[in-house]
Design an enzyme around this catalytic site. Structure first.
Site, short mmCIF file in Angstrom:
data_model
loop_
_atom_site.label_atom_id
_atom_site.label_comp_id
_atom_site.label_asym_id
_atom_site.label_seq_id
_atom_site.Cartn_x
_atom_site.Cartn_y
_atom_site.Cartn_z
N ARG A 15 -25.62 77.83 -93.73
CA ARG A 15 -24.73 78.95 -93.54
C ARG A 15 -23.11 78.44 -93.82
O ARG A 15 -22.82 77.33 -93.75
CB ARG A 15 -24.99 79.66 -92.25
CG ARG A 15 -26.18 80.19 -92.25
CD ARG A 15 -26.61 80.75 -90.85
NE ARG A 15 -25.31 81.77 -90.37
CZ ARG A 15 -25.25 81.99 -89.30
NH1 ARG A 15 -26.08 81.74 -88.01
NH2 ARG A 15 -24.53 83.03 -88.80
N SER A 17 -20.54 79.42 -92.05
CA SER A 17 -19.66 79.39 -90.74
C SER A 17 -19.33 78.13 -90.41
O SER A 17 -19.88 76.92 -90.75
CB SER A 17 -20.36 79.90 -89.63
OG SER A 17 -21.56 79.23 -89.06
N LYS A 87 -32.93 78.48 -82.85
CA LYS A 87 -33.07 79.84 -82.31
C LYS A 87 -32.95 80.94 -83.31
O LYS A 87 -33.29 81.95 -82.93
CB LYS A 87 -31.90 80.09 -81.19
CG LYS A 87 -30.33 80.34 -81.60
CD LYS A 87 -29.60 80.39 -80.50
CE LYS A 87 -28.06 80.65 -81.03
NZ LYS A 87 -27.87 81.73 -81.84
N ASP A 88 -32.29 80.50 -84.66
CA ASP A 88 -32.30 81.56 -85.53
C ASP A 88 -33.73 81.56 -86.40
O ASP A 88 -33.61 82.52 -87.33
CB ASP A 88 -31.05 81.41 -86.37
CG ASP A 88 -29.75 81.62 -85.63
OD1 ASP A 88 -29.76 82.19 -84.74
OD2 ASP A 88 -28.76 81.06 -86.10
N SER A 137 -26.72 89.94 -78.00
CA SER A 137 -27.97 89.25 -78.00
C SER A 137 -28.65 90.47 -76.80
O SER A 137 -28.07 90.60 -75.70
CB SER A 137 -28.07 88.16 -77.46
OG SER A 137 -29.14 87.66 -76.88
N ARG A 139 -31.31 89.85 -75.63
CA ARG A 139 -32.04 88.79 -74.48
C ARG A 139 -30.76 88.73 -73.33
O ARG A 139 -30.99 89.04 -72.15
CB ARG A 139 -32.12 87.65 -75.00
CG ARG A 139 -32.49 86.54 -74.11
CD ARG A 139 -32.49 85.12 -74.68
NE ARG A 139 -31.23 84.85 -75.19
CZ ARG A 139 -30.24 84.04 -74.63
NH1 ARG A 139 -30.35 83.95 -73.31
NH2 ARG A 139 -29.29 83.70 -75.19
N ARG A 140 -29.55 88.53 -73.65
CA ARG A 140 -28.33 88.41 -72.81
C ARG A 140 -28.01 89.80 -71.96
O ARG A 140 -27.97 89.62 -70.94
CB ARG A 140 -27.25 87.91 -73.55
CG ARG A 140 -27.44 86.29 -74.08
CD ARG A 140 -26.28 85.79 -74.95
NE ARG A 140 -26.44 84.47 -75.15
CZ ARG A 140 -25.89 83.92 -76.21
NH1 ARG A 140 -25.19 84.62 -77.56
NH2 ARG A 140 -26.04 82.59 -76.72
N ARG A 157 -19.67 90.95 -82.83
CA ARG A 157 -20.30 90.35 -83.92
C ARG A 157 -19.22 89.35 -84.71
O ARG A 157 -18.22 89.27 -84.68
CB ARG A 157 -20.97 91.11 -84.94
CG ARG A 157 -22.12 92.15 -84.46
CD ARG A 157 -23.34 91.28 -84.52
NE ARG A 157 -23.75 90.59 -85.54
CZ ARG A 157 -23.79 90.69 -86.82
NH1 ARG A 157 -24.11 91.81 -87.31
NH2 ARG A 157 -23.98 89.65 -87.72
N GLY A 158 -20.08 88.34 -85.33
CA GLY A 158 -19.22 87.27 -86.15
C GLY A 158 -19.57 85.99 -85.76
O GLY A 158 -20.18 85.59 -84.79
N ASN A 159 -18.91 84.91 -86.52
CA ASN A 159 -19.11 83.72 -86.26
C ASN A 159 -18.15 83.32 -85.06
O ASN A 159 -17.52 84.14 -84.48
CB ASN A 159 -18.62 82.73 -87.44
CG ASN A 159 -17.44 82.81 -88.03
OD1 ASN A 159 -16.30 83.34 -87.15
ND2 ASN A 159 -17.21 83.01 -89.17
N THR A 162 -14.68 84.35 -85.35
CA THR A 162 -14.37 85.64 -85.48
C THR A 162 -14.56 86.20 -83.90
O THR A 162 -13.49 87.20 -83.54
CB THR A 162 -15.42 86.24 -86.13
OG1 THR A 162 -15.09 85.63 -87.57
CG2 THR A 162 -15.02 87.79 -86.18
N ARG A 163 -15.45 85.75 -83.15
CA ARG A 163 -15.75 86.50 -81.89
C ARG A 163 -14.50 85.65 -80.89
O ARG A 163 -14.00 86.69 -79.92
CB ARG A 163 -17.12 85.82 -81.28
CG ARG A 163 -18.06 86.53 -82.00
CD ARG A 163 -19.43 86.02 -81.14
NE ARG A 163 -19.93 85.21 -81.87
CZ ARG A 163 -21.24 84.33 -81.42
NH1 ARG A 163 -21.52 84.58 -80.14
NH2 ARG A 163 -21.45 83.26 -82.07
N CYS A 252 -34.79 90.04 -82.95
CA CYS A 252 -33.53 90.42 -82.45
C CYS A 252 -33.65 91.61 -81.47
O CYS A 252 -32.76 91.63 -80.42
CB CYS A 252 -32.37 90.57 -83.41
SG CYS A 252 -31.97 88.97 -84.51
#
Length: 423
Positions: A15, A17, A87-88, A137, A139-140, A157-159, A162-163, A252
């Protein structure tokens, strides 16, 4: 004897990022320690999860959001392998001719809290009621709602860059965000961590903290080269976790999580499945005090194979016992060294005849069974009994949660996700 790669240049997909590139560079650095004369070309590819930064992950698709485009190029032979955050990588939808060729040593798998800089706070407990916590997430969110019902949770959202920018933009209203410790470590951002969340409050994602390298399952040269990077304790834990995910089902939109500890011969895996708001959940533990003890063979004539499709594992899954049942095995209690293997045996589901694939470095026509893979993870140079037992632990944990009512939770989630997608 260390394997000598057949090629002088390999193409790596990743990717775009900063974190993905840092992770890819770290893999190249490790490979250079063993193969100093090999060159690696990095090819950047944007995935659907990178293209859509507005919608929550659960709304834009369930699986393969950060892997599909990379796997397309891998299938076209334009790249030789892909570096993923494990995890992805879904355990249930890996393309038929793909496999995880290696899993590197796991970094810290826990989650971290990063509090916005204008707050003079060091933990979630110090934030005022109504604070907005950024995470995309499920999950979180589900686990945080269970433990911190006083907060609001908003997609971010974002890398990582970005976050971080969004968190620092006070007008967007985020008071804190949650991120994986491992990613922050790799970006050298640990000074931004306000608090690390222990697994007794928030269990982590399947494979979180580990890097997995995906390649074509019939590319024996690449698999041999990558196998040097396998970190056995990490592989054992991740096999158990991915087996859990495969049986419980997920993506997801499904809040499931684990905590796995492998020490000496003993493996413990905790798992949880929650509904979207954390108001319902099932949680349990499975442990094996000695993974080296061979499982009882209950089916004769079994052979080692690399499955052509995920469905090929269905017959194996049917043989996996329930929690208290006897164990099954396929030619366990041995470890194969792939450097001594010149061909592989692949089971073709449309035929009862194994297909042999012979490498270009030998003229022998002998067909030697290659390794199996466990939850799509190659187990090269590793004891098969240990991997089989790890896989069984993960599967049995999922079965236990099913017996506790996971099915009704999954049905509830499916109804909610369907309603969101049609609204």
């Amino acid at each position: 004897m260390q394997y000598v790669p057949l090629r002088s240049n390999y193409r790596i997909g990743t990717r775009q990022s900063e974190l993905a590139l840092v992770q890819t560079d770290s893999v190249i650095e490790q490979l250079h320690k063993f193969y100093p004369n090999i060159q690696y070309e990095v090819i950047k590819i944007k995935t659907v999860g990178d293209k859509n930064l507005l919608d929550p992950l659960a709304h834009i698709g369930d699986k393969g959001l950060f892997t599909k485009e990379l796997e397309v190029e891998l299938n076209k032979n334009t790249i030789d392998f892909v570096v993923h955050s494990l995890k992805d990588v879904p355990s249930t939808v890996l393309p038929p001719n793909m496999v995880i060729g290696a899993i590197l040593e796991r970094a810290d798998p826990r989650d971290a809290v990063i509090i916005a800089p204008w707050h003079n706070k060091t933990s979630l407990n110090e934030l005022p009621h109504g604070s907005v916590i950024g995470t995309s997430s499920t999950r979180r969110i589900a686990q945080l709602k269970l433990n911190y019902p006083q907060f609001e949770y908003k997609s971010i959202r974002g890398n990582m860059n970005t976050r971080w920018e969004k968190l620092n933009n006070r007008e967007l209203g985020y008071d804190a965000m949650i991120a994986a410790v491992a990613g922050l470590q790799r970006l050298k951002w640990t000074d931004r961590i306000s608090e690390i969340i222990e697994p007794d409050r928030v269990l982590y994602a399947i494979g979180q903290g580990a890097l997995g390298i995906e390649c074509r399952h019939n590319d024996t040269d690449t698999i041999r080269m990558l196998s040097i990077l396998n970190h056995e304790p990490t592989v054992v834990c991740c096999v158990a976790e991915r087996a859990f995910l495969k049986r419980i089902g997920g993506g997801c939109s499904i809040p499931n999580a684990v905590c796995t500890v492998y020490k000496e011969k003993e493996l413990k895996i905790d798992g949880v499945l929650l509904n979207l708001d954390g108001s319902r959940f099932v949680k349990d533990r499975v442990e094996n005090l000695d993974l080296t003890k061979p499982m009882v063979i209950t089916k004769s004539g079994s052979s080692l194979f690399v499955a052509s499709t995920d469905n090929d594992f269905s017959s194996l899954d049917d043989d996996i016992p329930s929690i208290d049942g006897p164990s099954s095995s396929m030619n366990s209690n041995q470890s194969h060294n792939i450097s001594d293997i010149d061909s592989i045996r692949i089971f073709n589901p449309s035929s009862s005849i194994p297909l042999s694939v012979t490498s270009t470095e030998t003229t022998t026509t002998e067909v030697v069974p290659l390794l199996r893979h466990y939850a799509h993870v190659c187990g090269i140079n590793m004891n098969e009994t240990i991997l089989e037992n790890a896989e069984l632990c993960g599967t049995n944990l999922a079965v236990k949660l099913m017996q506790m009512g996971a099915d009704s939770i999954l049905e509830e989630i499916q109804q909610q996700v369907t309603a969101l997608s049609t609204s």
